[in-house]
Motif scaffolding. Sequence first.
Motif, PDB file in Angstrom:
ATOM      1  N   UNK A 168       0.827  -1.200   0.000  1.00 19.27           N
ATOM      2  CA  UNK A 168       0.000   0.000   0.000  1.00 19.27           C
ATOM      3  C   UNK A 168       0.859   1.246   0.000  1.00 19.27           C
ATOM      4  N   UNK A 169       0.340   2.292  -0.600  1.00 23.25           N
ATOM      5  CA  UNK A 169       1.030   3.579  -0.588  1.00 23.25           C
ATOM      6  C   UNK A 169       1.003   4.187   0.808  1.00 23.25           C
ATOM      7  N   UNK A 170      -0.082   3.911   1.526  1.00 22.48           N
ATOM      8  CA  UNK A 170      -0.193   4.472   2.867  1.00 22.48           C
ATOM      9  C   UNK A 170      -1.114   3.606   3.704  1.00 22.48           C
ATOM     10  N   UNK A 171      -0.918   3.665   4.992  1.00 27.32           N
ATOM     11  CA  UNK A 171      -1.740   2.910   5.926  1.00 27.32           C
ATOM     12  C   UNK A 171      -2.239   3.869   7.004  1.00 27.32           C
ATOM     13  N   UNK A 172      -3.549   3.963   7.133  1.00 23.67           N
ATOM     14  CA  UNK A 172      -4.154   4.852   8.117  1.00 23.67           C
ATOM     15  C   UNK A 172      -4.750   4.041   9.248  1.00 23.67           C
ATOM     16  N   UNK A 173      -4.474   4.467  10.484  1.00 18.09           N
ATOM     17  CA  UNK A 173      -5.028   3.785  11.650  1.00 18.09           C
ATOM     18  C   UNK A 173      -5.809   4.793  12.475  1.00 18.09           C
ATOM     19  N   UNK A 174      -7.042   4.402  12.822  1.00 18.47           N
ATOM     20  CA  UNK A 174      -7.853   5.309  13.620  1.00 18.47           C
ATOM     21  C   UNK A 174      -8.945   4.524  14.334  1.00 18.47           C
ATOM     22  N   UNK A 175      -9.740   5.240  15.108  1.00 23.02           N
ATOM     23  CA  UNK A 175     -10.871   4.609  15.791  1.00 23.02           C
ATOM     24  C   UNK A 175     -12.151   4.942  15.031  1.00 23.02           C
ATOM     25  N   UNK A 176     -13.210   4.170  15.252  1.00 20.20           N
ATOM     26  CA  UNK A 176     -14.448   4.388  14.492  1.00 20.20           C
ATOM     27  C   UNK A 176     -14.965   5.825  14.575  1.00 20.20           C
TER      28      UNK A 176
END
Lengths: 222, 222
Positions: A168-176
């Motif tokens: 992947x070009x980028x990986x985003x991590x977050x909460x709902x």
Amino acid sequence: MSTQRSYRQHCGLARALDVLGERWSLLILRELLLGPRRYGDLAADLPGIGTNLLATRLRSLEEAGVLRRTTLPAPANVPVYELTERGEGLRPVLEELALWGYDLLPAEPAGEVATRASWAAMTMGAVLDRTDTTGLEGTFAFSVGDELFYVTVADDAARVHQGVPPAAEAHATTDPATFFAIADGRLSPRQAMRDGLLVVDGDRRLLGRLLAGFHLPARAAA
Amino acid sequence: MSTQRSYRQHCGLARALDVLGERWSLLILRELLLGPRRYGDLAADLPGIGTNLLATRLRSLEEAGVLRRTTLPAPANVPVYELTERGEGLRPVLEELALWGYDLLPAEPAGEVATRASWAAMTMGAVLDRTDTTGLEGTFAFSVGDELFYVTVADDAARVHQGVPPAAEAHATTDPATFFAIADGRLSPRQAMRDGLLVVDGDRRLLGRLLAGFHLPARAAA
DNA sequence: CGGAATCCTCTTCGATACTG
DNA sequence: CAGTATCGAAGAGGATTCCG
């Protein structure tokens, strides 16, 4: 067994509804639009369906040639259900219908309502798929709570897949909560990153540009 | 009364199906795509629906804002049901779904199957609506057996309406068998006219050009 | 343990009869 | 003509059980 209930009309729409019109059928296909799924995962993502009905629907959709039961390649070797080409042909229909229904959705989930980031992502994918995506080509992974999915943008198709991409070009991590706030424009990705609510690995600029198109549709005035 | 059965998912597709997913609902809307209809006509064009269910569906679709009950202007003064703007927004969905299902339809109506030229016409309209229609602008009336409908081609929208148009470039009269034969390419309009099976009043050339685009979709290979 | 078939209750559907 | 009332049949929902 099944008496094959039918509208008995020589009409494409009636025939489509003979195949797809029963309860839960289109929601099963919605799940499969995100990729192949196991029986148990389908049951978990369709709260309320009841295991017997899921089995019945899967059988009749398989008979209709909309999905197939297959086995993932080794070393996984698990049985999964996936769309056939004919089933894949329903993607535009399901996207249009989802966009139509999105307008009827209350702004906030009310009462005992199941919510999944991937359902929103599918709607966002439909929006993205209907806009110009030149310069956005790539793969973008998301971890939202315990959900993992990724967006691929190619020539002129945008797709959302469940799971983890090979690269992947980028990986985003977050909460709902943060994900939904960004998705419907209440929070800017920039601000979320500053607050530490959104963590991005990889090409931040490209992900930022993706998020400009990958969002929930504008809501019609009440 | 109705417990309003719902999938209870915060998802556009699930919401759309909460509103439209029950038996007969989309077929009622199919009829209304052709124009406002009376209760009795709906019942007649949906063989098997049962009058109680029709009444129930009309009520719930009205509550959902998809259709409205209104009265035709004088001197008709009869109550009719018609689509709201929100209901009209379903046209692309229903057309896509009809085109998808058309591929599953047997070439010949088999067994006890209801057939209407206007159902085929709706599918043909969907095809026409997805092609370039410049130079075809106009209104074309059809009498097929006891069915009356007309096709309007404007800037880049093609529509099929039930009934008789105020004015038309041409009026075609034929029997159902001939209509279907022409519609799926087994018979040329020219030949049908020569055989006296198709009678055209008005601009024959323009009607001929219309029929080049107004036909049933090519069928996928079995 | 994942993938279903069984059983039972409740709701919805379909067909006909009936009413304003 | 435009619906409502009624009732048997079919389908859905939920829990439990079975099978590999």
